[in-house]
Design an enzyme around this catalytic site. Structure first.
Site, PDB file in Angstrom:
ATOM      1  CD  GLN A 203     -55.505  -2.620 -23.046  1.00 17.95           C
ATOM      2  OE1 GLN A 203     -55.227  -2.993 -24.169  1.00 17.95           O
ATOM      3  NE2 GLN A 203     -54.828  -1.694 -22.420  1.00 17.95           N
TER       4      GLN A 203
ATOM      5  CB  VAL B 220     -58.812   1.032 -18.854  1.00 13.22           C
ATOM      6  CG1 VAL B 220     -58.360   2.482 -18.997  1.00 13.22           C
ATOM      7  CG2 VAL B 220     -59.994   0.937 -17.902  1.00 13.22           C
TER       8      VAL B 220
ATOM      9  CG  HIS C 145     -54.736  -1.595 -16.616  1.00 13.56           C
ATOM     10  ND1 HIS C 145     -55.170  -1.329 -17.897  1.00 13.56           N
ATOM     11  CD2 HIS C 145     -55.608  -2.477 -16.084  1.00 13.56           C
ATOM     12  CE1 HIS C 145     -56.277  -2.024 -18.134  1.00 13.56           C
ATOM     13  NE2 HIS C 145     -56.559  -2.734 -17.048  1.00 13.56           N
TER      14      HIS C 145
ATOM     15  CG  HIS D   9     -56.061  -5.892 -12.825  1.00 16.22           C
ATOM     16  ND1 HIS D   9     -57.122  -5.242 -12.241  1.00 16.22           N
ATOM     17  CD2 HIS D   9     -56.172  -5.708 -14.156  1.00 16.22           C
ATOM     18  CE1 HIS D   9     -57.862  -4.691 -13.197  1.00 16.22           C
ATOM     19  NE2 HIS D   9     -57.295  -4.963 -14.366  1.00 16.22           N
TER      20      HIS D   9
END
Length: 143
Positions: free
Chosen positions: A91, A93, A97, A99
């Site tokens: 991962q 960040v 999240h 993409h």
């Protein structure tokens, strides 16, 4: 504030595709393809293991809306959806999240997800996606 995504949400400095109460979408600085979009919760949750179900639902609903907008606004024939959660997942960040990467049959990405699309579009793909999302969004009313 240590989280780059939380900083973007707080400062409002991203190139926004969509901003909603629980989730938002923006284009990354180094897209894999024209229109590549990140969908994140607006509040900080490190990964899929800690996000509350209602926020995950809102996030995935926006992922689906972004993917649909990619088909209509960018003429994408498909999408790749990628998310990594936890230390063993690479991962990048530590903020949940997703993409959402538009794909075309002739885009030249042969080594997903490390390839780079050779597809080129006219105009700003993020702006085109935002317009499609605003045009097609039908607000949901809670019960």
């Amino acid at each position: 504030m240590d989280c780059v995504f939380c900083q973007l949400v707080q400062e409002g400095t991203a190139h926004w595709v969509a901003r909603e109460a629980d989730t938002c979408a923006f284009t990354p600085l180094n897209p894999l393809a024209p229109g590549h979009t990140l969908v994140i919760p607006t509040s900080h949750f490190t990964d899929v293991f800690e996000v509350p179900p209602h926020v995950l639902t809102a996030s995935m609903t926006l992922v689906q809306r972004v993917a649909t907008a990619m088909r209509t606004a960018l003429d994408a024939s498909g999408v790749n959806i990628l998310s990594a959660s936890g230390p063993g997942s690479e991962q990048s960040v530590p903020h949940l999240h997703f993409h959402v990467v538009p794909r075309w049959v002739d885009d030249g990405i042969s080594t997903w997800p490390s390839g780079q699309s050779r597809r080129r579009l006219t105009g700003d793909p993020g702006t085109r996606l935002a317009a499609a999302l605003n045009r097609d969004h039908k607000p949901h009313h809670g019960m």
